[in-house]
Design a protein around this motif. Structure first.
Motif, PDB file in Angstrom:
ATOM      1  N   UNK A   1       0.841  -0.990   0.137  1.00 28.20           N
ATOM      2  CA  UNK A   1       0.115  -0.128   0.171  1.00 28.20           C
ATOM      3  C   UNK A   1       0.887   1.265  -0.138  1.00 28.20           C
ATOM      4  N   UNK A   2       0.794   2.341  -1.001  1.00 29.06           N
ATOM      5  CA  UNK A   2       1.425   3.191  -1.093  1.00 29.06           C
ATOM      6  C   UNK A   2       0.812   4.751  -1.138  1.00 29.06           C
ATOM      7  N   UNK A   3       0.929   5.424  -0.112  1.00 27.79           N
ATOM      8  CA  UNK A   3       0.188   6.514   0.029  1.00 27.79           C
ATOM      9  C   UNK A   3       1.117   7.769  -0.052  1.00 27.79           C
ATOM     10  N   UNK A   4       0.762   8.663  -1.059  1.00 31.66           N
ATOM     11  CA  UNK A   4       1.536  10.028  -1.343  1.00 31.66           C
ATOM     12  C   UNK A   4       0.972  11.103  -0.347  1.00 31.66           C
ATOM     13  N   UNK A  25       3.835   6.496  12.119  1.00 32.87           N
ATOM     14  CA  UNK A  25       4.506   5.353  12.301  1.00 32.87           C
ATOM     15  C   UNK A  25       4.904   5.030  13.947  1.00 32.87           C
ATOM     16  N   UNK A  26       4.646   5.870  14.902  1.00 33.97           N
ATOM     17  CA  UNK A  26       4.815   5.358  16.199  1.00 33.97           C
ATOM     18  C   UNK A  26       3.841   4.420  16.553  1.00 33.97           C
ATOM     19  N   UNK A  27       3.048   4.327  15.754  1.00 32.66           N
ATOM     20  CA  UNK A  27       1.847   3.357  16.070  1.00 32.66           C
ATOM     21  C   UNK A  27       1.793   1.887  15.254  1.00 32.66           C
ATOM     22  N   UNK A  28       3.048   1.768  14.917  1.00 37.35           N
ATOM     23  CA  UNK A  28       3.549   0.472  14.279  1.00 37.35           C
ATOM     24  C   UNK A  28       2.929   0.252  13.024  1.00 37.35           C
ATOM     25  N   UNK A  29       2.516   1.359  12.274  1.00 41.49           N
ATOM     26  CA  UNK A  29       1.823   1.368  10.705  1.00 41.49           C
ATOM     27  C   UNK A  29       2.955   0.860   9.706  1.00 41.49           C
ATOM     28  N   UNK A  30       3.669  -0.228   9.939  1.00 38.98           N
ATOM     29  CA  UNK A  30       4.744  -0.446   9.007  1.00 38.98           C
ATOM     30  C   UNK A  30       4.351  -0.944   7.659  1.00 38.98           C
ATOM     31  N   UNK A  31       3.116  -1.514   7.525  1.00 42.60           N
ATOM     32  CA  UNK A  31       2.609  -2.045   6.393  1.00 42.60           C
ATOM     33  C   UNK A  31       2.208  -0.966   5.256  1.00 42.60           C
ATOM     34  N   UNK A  32       2.508   0.185   5.565  1.00 39.94           N
ATOM     35  CA  UNK A  32       2.085   1.344   4.748  1.00 39.94           C
ATOM     36  C   UNK A  32       3.398   1.943   4.313  1.00 39.94           C
ATOM     37  N   UNK A 291      -5.337  12.022   8.523  1.00 40.45           N
ATOM     38  CA  UNK A 291      -5.652  11.800   7.130  1.00 40.45           C
ATOM     39  C   UNK A 291      -5.007  10.337   6.542  1.00 40.45           C
ATOM     40  N   UNK A 292      -3.699  10.188   6.901  1.00 39.50           N
ATOM     41  CA  UNK A 292      -3.016   8.836   6.493  1.00 39.50           C
ATOM     42  C   UNK A 292      -3.972   7.676   6.953  1.00 39.50           C
ATOM     43  N   UNK A 293      -4.320   7.969   8.078  1.00 35.70           N
ATOM     44  CA  UNK A 293      -5.183   6.548   8.706  1.00 35.70           C
ATOM     45  C   UNK A 293      -6.395   6.328   7.769  1.00 35.70           C
ATOM     46  N   UNK A 294      -7.032   7.723   7.461  1.00 38.81           N
ATOM     47  CA  UNK A 294      -8.165   7.617   6.531  1.00 38.81           C
ATOM     48  C   UNK A 294      -7.859   6.997   5.172  1.00 38.81           C
ATOM     49  N   UNK A 295      -7.015   7.404   4.682  1.00 40.56           N
ATOM     50  CA  UNK A 295      -6.549   7.106   3.359  1.00 40.56           C
ATOM     51  C   UNK A 295      -6.190   5.579   3.360  1.00 40.56           C
ATOM     52  N   UNK A 296      -5.534   4.935   4.444  1.00 42.23           N
ATOM     53  CA  UNK A 296      -5.274   3.459   4.674  1.00 42.23           C
ATOM     54  C   UNK A 296      -6.571   2.707   4.835  1.00 42.23           C
ATOM     55  N   UNK A 297      -7.506   3.373   5.545  1.00 42.40           N
ATOM     56  CA  UNK A 297      -8.906   2.571   5.721  1.00 42.40           C
ATOM     57  C   UNK A 297      -9.742   2.581   4.468  1.00 42.40           C
ATOM     58  N   UNK A 298      -9.627   3.362   3.638  1.00 37.03           N
ATOM     59  CA  UNK A 298     -10.404   3.655   2.410  1.00 37.03           C
ATOM     60  C   UNK A 298      -9.677   2.606   1.541  1.00 37.03           C
ATOM     61  N   UNK A 299      -8.672   2.388   1.286  1.00 36.83           N
ATOM     62  CA  UNK A 299      -7.834   1.192   0.495  1.00 36.83           C
ATOM     63  C   UNK A 299      -8.269  -0.088   1.304  1.00 36.83           C
ATOM     64  N   UNK A 300      -8.015  -0.325   2.528  1.00 37.23           N
ATOM     65  CA  UNK A 300      -8.344  -1.681   3.229  1.00 37.23           C
ATOM     66  C   UNK A 300      -9.789  -1.834   2.915  1.00 37.23           C
TER      67      UNK A 300
END
Length: 313
Positions: A1-4, A25-32, A291-300
């Motif tokens: 998953x690539x988020x710009x 990244x302090x919340x261990x979102x390493x898959x992004x 915003x990054x979390x929202x983008x991730x959830x929209x993709x998930x």
């Protein structure tokens, strides 16, 4: 998953964007994987200062910035090396899956409409804003400024797009949809709302509960409120003023604290072919993180595919 992420957008760029990346990244979102677009001479020292050394981060240099006051279409055409232009190029060519910016809102909208385009069948994409309910939940208001003049068919489609977002991103199982109007009874309102009511009433893709008055918007009448962008923008800016007054008067109240836009990050562009999220110009670290979390959830949640399915045929 690539988020710009546009690192140069917003009043506090790139510092607050970098701090937002650190928080994420302090919340261990390493898959992004985050692709940070902007002036590398400004970004790289901040990444070092905040000890952000992740293999999931790539910096893409952008020599130009589209300023807030610039004309969106002209700026995008003339500033091909701007962070926003590069972000949409990466998005349209499939090198990233989502794009976030707290920069020039008009340029973000123009970029979304002309680079990744509207989902087939969507007459006009929309943008949604958030309204905190008194009961602690959240409702979505669509449109909040993209489409100041609308046809009934537009409002009908906004209802479908808003419902899908509320269901899959805001975790509302069966979102209730209401039409913002000046009375509860069917037949009230101007020509637009009267005609839109008929469309919404016959739309089997949504859970339409009728009209909602202004006094209903912060209560639990509905989960998605539909209106034209002129009306929605007035409502949204009024809600922002409430938060400003509460802060200025140093009033501590759990409900009014939830009017802080940073809790939600940014607003999604609904009805385009890839996730695009627009942040407030005064966004700080918390907003960028969200915003990054929202983008991730929209993709998930494969939200764009669900929207395409709703408009297929």
């Amino acid at each position: 998953m690539n988020i710009a992420l546009d690192m140069m957008g917003g009043d506090f760029a790139p510092l607050e964007a970098v701090k937002g990346v650190q928080l994420f990244y302090s919340q261990s979102q390493q898959q992004v994987n985050l692709i940070l677009i902007g002036d590398e001479q400004k970004i790289n020292p901040l990444l070092s200062e905040y000890k952000i050394a992740s293999e999931n981060i790539k910096v893409v240099h952008a020599a130009q910035v589209i300023e807030m006051h610039e004309h969106p279409t002209k700026a995008l055409k003339e500033k091909q090396q701007s962070s926003i232009a590069i972000g949409f190029h990466l998005l349209s060519t499939g090198k990233v899956d989502a794009f976030i910016s707290a920069g020039n809102t008009g340029a973000m909208m123009v970029g979304a409409l002309f680079s990744i385009k509207a989902i087939e069948g969507v007459l006009r994409p929309t943008i949604g804003g958030y309204l905190p309910k008194e009961n602690g939940n959240l409702s979505l208001l669509v449109d909040v400024g993209l489409n100041s003049d609308c046809k009934p068919e537009n409002l009908n489609q906004f209802a479908v797009l808003g419902s899908l977002f509320a269901k899959h991103i805001l975790n509302t199982p069966d979102p209730r949809v209401a039409l913002v109007n000046l009375g509860e009874e069917e037949g009230k309102g101007n020509l637009l709302t009267q005609s839109a009511y008929s469309f919404l009433k016959e739309n089997h893709q949504i859970n339409f509960v009728g009209n909602a008055e202004g006094r209903d918007l912060l209560k639990d009448k509905a989960d998605v409120y539909v209106c034209d962008g002129f009306t929605g923008n007035v409502i949204l800016k009024f809600a922002e003023s409430i938060y400003d007054i509460v802060q200025n008067r140093k009033i501590e109240d759990e409900h009014f604290n939830r009017f802080n836009f940073e809790i939600y990050g940014g607003v999604p562009v609904l009805g385009v072919n890839k996730p695009v999220i627009i942040g407030h110009g005064i966004s700080h670290a918390k907003a960028f993180d969200n915003m990054i979390k929202m983008a991730k959830k929209m993709l998930d949640e494969n939200l764009i595919d669900k929207m395409r399915s709703s408009f297929a045929g």
